[in-house]
Design a protein around this motif. Sequence first.
Motif, PDB file in Angstrom:
ATOM      1  N   GLN A   1       2.110  -0.661  -9.868  1.00 56.12           N
ATOM      2  CA  GLN A   1       2.067  -1.384  -8.741  1.00 56.12           C
ATOM      3  C   GLN A   1       1.712  -2.165  -7.678  1.00 56.12           C
ATOM      4  N   LEU A   2       0.069  -1.099  -8.101  1.00 53.93           N
ATOM      5  CA  LEU A   2      -0.917  -2.609  -7.067  1.00 53.93           C
ATOM      6  C   LEU A   2      -1.820  -3.081  -8.009  1.00 53.93           C
ATOM      7  N   GLY A   3      -1.595  -2.170  -9.035  1.00 49.58           N
ATOM      8  CA  GLY A   3      -2.334  -3.041 -10.670  1.00 49.58           C
ATOM      9  C   GLY A   3      -3.809  -2.826 -10.262  1.00 49.58           C
ATOM     10  N   TYR A   4      -3.822  -1.948 -10.494  1.00 49.24           N
ATOM     11  CA  TYR A   4      -5.502  -0.523  -9.743  1.00 49.24           C
ATOM     12  C   TYR A   4      -5.638   0.180 -11.381  1.00 49.24           C
ATOM     13  N   THR A   5      -6.450   0.410 -11.282  1.00 47.53           N
ATOM     14  CA  THR A   5      -6.635   1.749 -11.943  1.00 47.53           C
ATOM     15  C   THR A   5      -6.340   2.865 -10.652  1.00 47.53           C
ATOM     16  N   GLN A   6      -6.523   4.004 -11.706  1.00 43.61           N
ATOM     17  CA  GLN A   6      -6.017   5.252 -11.047  1.00 43.61           C
ATOM     18  C   GLN A   6      -7.364   5.641 -10.454  1.00 43.61           C
ATOM     19  N   PRO A   7      -8.876   5.342 -10.838  1.00 42.24           N
ATOM     20  CA  PRO A   7     -10.274   6.018 -10.620  1.00 42.24           C
ATOM     21  C   PRO A   7     -10.519   4.987  -8.833  1.00 42.24           C
ATOM     22  N   THR A   8      -9.976   3.798  -9.273  1.00 42.66           N
ATOM     23  CA  THR A   8      -9.742   2.615  -8.199  1.00 42.66           C
ATOM     24  C   THR A   8      -9.618   2.969  -6.667  1.00 42.66           C
TER      25      THR A   8
ATOM     26  N   LYS B   1      -6.704  -3.281   3.278  1.00 45.29           N
ATOM     27  CA  LYS B   1      -6.400  -3.037   1.199  1.00 45.29           C
ATOM     28  C   LYS B   1      -6.117  -1.267   1.306  1.00 45.29           C
ATOM     29  N   LYS B   2      -7.234  -0.833   1.482  1.00 42.50           N
ATOM     30  CA  LYS B   2      -7.066   0.531   1.444  1.00 42.50           C
ATOM     31  C   LYS B   2      -5.975   0.721   2.516  1.00 42.50           C
ATOM     32  N   TYR B   3      -5.058   1.108   3.321  1.00 47.71           N
ATOM     33  CA  TYR B   3      -4.595   0.329   3.934  1.00 47.71           C
ATOM     34  C   TYR B   3      -3.377   0.622   3.069  1.00 47.71           C
ATOM     35  N   LYS B   4      -2.645  -0.526   2.684  1.00 50.14           N
ATOM     36  CA  LYS B   4      -1.884  -0.510   2.200  1.00 50.14           C
ATOM     37  C   LYS B   4      -1.648  -0.052   0.463  1.00 50.14           C
ATOM     38  N   THR B   5      -2.928   0.641  -0.003  1.00 45.67           N
ATOM     39  CA  THR B   5      -3.010   2.187  -1.233  1.00 45.67           C
ATOM     40  C   THR B   5      -2.218   2.998  -0.251  1.00 45.67           C
ATOM     41  N   PHE B   6      -2.823   3.553   0.622  1.00 46.03           N
ATOM     42  CA  PHE B   6      -2.076   4.752   1.051  1.00 46.03           C
ATOM     43  C   PHE B   6      -1.042   4.449   1.367  1.00 46.03           C
ATOM     44  N   GLN B   7      -0.558   3.707   1.275  1.00 47.97           N
ATOM     45  CA  GLN B   7       1.490   3.465   1.707  1.00 47.97           C
ATOM     46  C   GLN B   7       1.962   3.425   0.605  1.00 47.97           C
ATOM     47  N   VAL B   8       1.208   3.159  -0.835  1.00 44.67           N
ATOM     48  CA  VAL B   8       2.153   2.817  -2.043  1.00 44.67           C
ATOM     49  C   VAL B   8       1.967   4.357  -2.892  1.00 44.67           C
ATOM     50  N   VAL B   9       0.588   5.214  -2.094  1.00 48.46           N
ATOM     51  CA  VAL B   9       0.427   6.278  -2.750  1.00 48.46           C
ATOM     52  C   VAL B   9       2.143   6.900  -2.423  1.00 48.46           C
ATOM     53  N   ALA B  10       1.885   6.891  -0.858  1.00 45.70           N
ATOM     54  CA  ALA B  10       2.735   7.962   0.253  1.00 45.70           C
ATOM     55  C   ALA B  10       3.851   7.609  -0.499  1.00 45.70           C
ATOM     56  N   ASP B  11       4.597   6.259  -0.929  1.00 45.13           N
ATOM     57  CA  ASP B  11       6.090   5.924  -1.138  1.00 45.13           C
ATOM     58  C   ASP B  11       5.854   6.846  -1.980  1.00 45.13           C
ATOM     59  N   THR B  12       5.310   7.001  -3.281  1.00 47.22           N
ATOM     60  CA  THR B  12       5.182   6.897  -4.683  1.00 47.22           C
ATOM     61  C   THR B  12       4.923   8.113  -4.795  1.00 47.22           C
ATOM     62  N   LEU B  13       4.218   9.208  -4.412  1.00 45.20           N
ATOM     63  CA  LEU B  13       3.481  10.160  -4.568  1.00 45.20           C
ATOM     64  C   LEU B  13       3.103  10.677  -6.049  1.00 45.20           C
TER      65      LEU B  13
END
Length: 290
Positions: free
Chosen positions: A24-31, A4-16
Amino acid sequence: MDFKKYKTFQVVADTLNLTRAADQLGYTQPTITLQLQSLESEVGHTLFNRVGKKTFLTPAGKLVKQYMDRTFALLEEMEEELRKLENPHGLLTVAAPEFYCTHYLSLIIHSYISQNPQVKLQLFSCDSNDAMKKVAANEADLAIIAGPCNNPSMESLPLGKEDLVLVTTQELFDKNDIQTLMKKYPFITYKSGSNIQRLVNACLEEYHYSPGSYIECVTDETIKRTVLYHTGVALLGSALVEEELKRGILTEIVRFPAKIETSMVILKKRLDEKNIHSFAEIVRRIWAEM
């Protein structure tokens, strides 16, 4: 590894961009921030740098992204292959005598493929003995046969029964009395060791017919064609000669109470395979309708 953490990293790395990643992930920014901090602590490297309002991957972040892209691509490929197991797919090989191939399986195959487009069907035309051998050797996934199957490793699923009829051409029948016909012309039959040879022999004995000469053929279609050339007499399943009898091309000498059983044979250990099970079901349904 917490995917789950790695998926979050991948999406952030794609979008920057944390806002877009959160959408995309349905999370809050603090999460997302907490997950990235946890991941950086886990790998021991800073993965992102911020310059002003822009986010950049660090060298370590670029390296982790390369591996995560490959990892998640493999996981998606695995999930796709697992989904395929839920539906029939791949190659399915069926062995059967020529008559069954042309008169029954052609219709069945059309219906099956229309419902299961991911399956590639291969059809072997051979006699019943060879069809069973192919199943036993895993050269065919299932077979349609005439006559019994005595192999204990195989499941035999009955499809139907038909009469055995001794026939010749109308022309030979008109030119000869029965006694002359039976003595003068050869008996056209299956090759030695045929799956229904015992049944054929029992019918001949019942009719007190001891042929003076034989012509052995590999398939029932070949036997029928040989008879149609006014060569002799033959004992065949009624379904095979039904049309020629109606048209008066062949004539029935005698019809026996003994029946040829048609069966579908499958290795017992393979009965639950998706391709085999789905094809067997449609064979039994359509065969009953025909």
